[in-house]
Design an enzyme around this catalytic site. Structure first.
Site, short mmCIF file in Angstrom:
data_model
loop_
_atom_site.label_atom_id
_atom_site.label_comp_id
_atom_site.label_asym_id
_atom_site.label_seq_id
_atom_site.Cartn_x
_atom_site.Cartn_y
_atom_site.Cartn_z
N GLN A 62 0.82 -1.21 0.00
CA GLN A 62 0.00 0.00 0.00
C GLN A 62 0.86 1.27 0.00
O GLN A 62 0.33 2.37 0.10
CB GLN A 62 -0.92 -0.01 1.22
CG GLN A 62 -1.90 -1.17 1.21
CD GLN A 62 -2.65 -1.32 2.53
OE1 GLN A 62 -2.42 -0.59 3.48
NE2 GLN A 62 -3.55 -2.29 2.58
N HIS A 124 -0.88 -0.02 5.63
CA HIS A 124 -1.52 0.95 6.53
C HIS A 124 -0.63 2.16 6.81
O HIS A 124 -0.35 2.51 7.96
CB HIS A 124 -1.95 0.27 7.84
CG HIS A 124 -3.01 -0.76 7.68
ND1 HIS A 124 -3.72 -1.29 8.74
CD2 HIS A 124 -3.51 -1.38 6.57
CE1 HIS A 124 -4.59 -2.19 8.30
NE2 HIS A 124 -4.48 -2.24 6.98
N GLU A 217 -15.29 3.47 8.82
CA GLU A 217 -15.84 4.54 9.66
C GLU A 217 -15.73 5.91 9.02
O GLU A 217 -14.75 6.22 8.35
CB GLU A 217 -15.10 4.59 11.00
CG GLU A 217 -15.26 3.37 11.86
CD GLU A 217 -14.53 3.46 13.19
OE1 GLU A 217 -14.58 2.48 13.95
OE2 GLU A 217 -13.92 4.53 13.47
N TYR A 227 -10.48 7.11 19.37
CA TYR A 227 -11.46 6.58 18.41
C TYR A 227 -11.56 5.06 18.43
O TYR A 227 -12.21 4.47 17.57
CB TYR A 227 -11.20 7.18 17.03
CG TYR A 227 -11.62 8.63 17.03
CD1 TYR A 227 -12.88 9.00 16.59
CD2 TYR A 227 -10.81 9.61 17.59
CE1 TYR A 227 -13.30 10.31 16.68
CE2 TYR A 227 -11.22 10.92 17.68
CZ TYR A 227 -12.48 11.27 17.23
OH TYR A 227 -12.92 12.57 17.33
N TYR A 238 -10.97 -11.10 9.69
CA TYR A 238 -11.19 -11.62 8.34
C TYR A 238 -11.60 -13.09 8.37
O TYR A 238 -12.14 -13.61 7.40
CB TYR A 238 -9.95 -11.38 7.48
CG TYR A 238 -9.74 -9.91 7.18
CD1 TYR A 238 -10.58 -9.24 6.30
CD2 TYR A 238 -8.73 -9.19 7.78
CE1 TYR A 238 -10.41 -7.89 6.03
CE2 TYR A 238 -8.54 -7.83 7.52
CZ TYR A 238 -9.40 -7.20 6.65
OH TYR A 238 -9.23 -5.85 6.40
#
Length: 353
Positions: A62, A124, A217, A227, A238
């Site tokens: 990513q 991430h 979210e 949060y 998963y």
């Protein structure tokens, strides 16, 4: 549904995994390609040569060249900000670089902030940027696919950060001077933050993040708040197993909206233009795995509904921006990707969604 017919018109083709867009004062568009190139689109034409001077990125998983954003006083200082995946002795992390755009080059490029979010894995990273009304800069850093780090305030992973325009921490950040907290932290307990935008009327900071299986979210980010990831989540492992027994907990912020199943929320923009009168004040979100764009309908009381758009085109929507012309621009994250412009469709004909 309140949406009239729209059409998606190809604006620029030939981009490799475009990730973020920013409009220059003259209407030209800057686009990042995740493999590590910053491109410029002039009058709808992609310049053949990338902009020179971009930092070397880790283009794996990513990671790569991520966000592009202009300083609020760009017309005076020509500052361009880039977030990217940076390698180092401790693995890789998310970095923020700044340089001046001069012709077809960035000059004086330097890292002004390197997140303490080092990892060996290429996942991430985040990383979005949004300018606050006070001139400070919000930056997101993902928890690097290590959920324990989201609640650990001794580093930057899984956080929304607030920085000065030179990358340093403002002294009025919520945790400045507190033991065990990095001064740059604005909020924590996040997973993989992929969208960031200020509400045009209230100035509130809105954020999207990927949940695991389910649990994407949409949040309003408040200073110093937790949060919840991974203490509370609407998502599941998963494998299908539960992550937490309860999706709520006192003292932890609850998302304004969550998605189950997940659609891979990405870049977002509040619409303030006049081309789509019925969309004014609405929020538009990209969906990667969901192959769609989502319109969140707002009233004075906040979001009251949502609808999926562009689903028939089956595209990975990575970023959504409003152009200076009042149209919406959508970055399509594919190896042979590009940017689409959304327009009201005429009564007949055109490529409608």
């Amino acid at each position: 549904t309140l949406t009239g017919p729209i059409r998606a018109v190809p604006f620029v083709k030939g981009l490799v995994n475009p990730w973020s867009m920013a409009f220059l004062p003259n209407g030209d568009m800057l686009v990042t390609e995740r493999p590590g190139r910053l491109r410029i689109v002039r009058s709808g034409t992609l310049e053949p040569q990338p902009i020179f001077g971009v930092p070397t990125v880790l283009a794996q998983g990513q990671g790569g060249l991520l966000e592009v954003s202009l300083h609020p006083q760009f017309a005076q200082n020509q500052f361009v900000y880039l977030t990217y995946s940076k390698t180092g002795e401790r693995g890789n992390t998310t970095a923020l670089a700044r340089g001046r755009l001069q012709g077809n080059a960035l000059t004086g490029v330097q890292d002004i902030f390197v997140a303490d979010a080092w990892s060996q894995g290429p996942a991430h990273f985040g990383s979005k940027l949004a300018w606050n009304r006070d001139g400070t800069l919000f930056m997101t850093v993902g928890e690097r696919n290590d959920r324990t780090r989201a609640q650990d305030t001794s580093h930057h992973a899984g956080k929304v950060l607030r920085l000065r325009d030179d990358g340093t921490a403002p002294m009025d950040n919520p945790f400045v001077g507190r033991t065990g907290f990095r001064a740059e932290i604005y909020s924590y307990g996040h997973r993989n933050l992929q969208g960031l935008s200020l509400h045009p009327d209230t100035g509130a900071l809105w954020e999207t993040e990927h949940g695991p299986q389910g649990g994407d979210e949409l949040n309003i980010i408040q200073p110093g708040k937790n949060y919840g990831w991974p203490i509370v989540t609407f998502g599941r492992e998963y494998t299908g197993e539960a992550i937490t027994a309860m999706p709520y907990k006192e003292g932890i912020e609850t998302p304004v909206i969550f998605w189950a199943p997940s659609i891979g929320l990405s870049g977002m923009a509040f619409y303030t233009g006049d081309r789509f009168a019925q969309w004014k004040g609405n929020l538009f979100l990209g969906g990667l795995s969901g192959l769609q764009m989502v319109r969140v309908v707002f009233t004075d009381k906040g979001p009251v509904g949502r609808e999926a758009l562009l689903g028939a085109l089956r595209l990975r929507v990575r970023d959504v921006r409003q152009g200076p012309d009042g149209y919406l621009y959508v970055a399509v994250d594919e190896p042979s990707g590009g940017v689409l412009r959304l327009e009201p469709a005429p009564a007949a004909g055109g490529r409608t969604q």
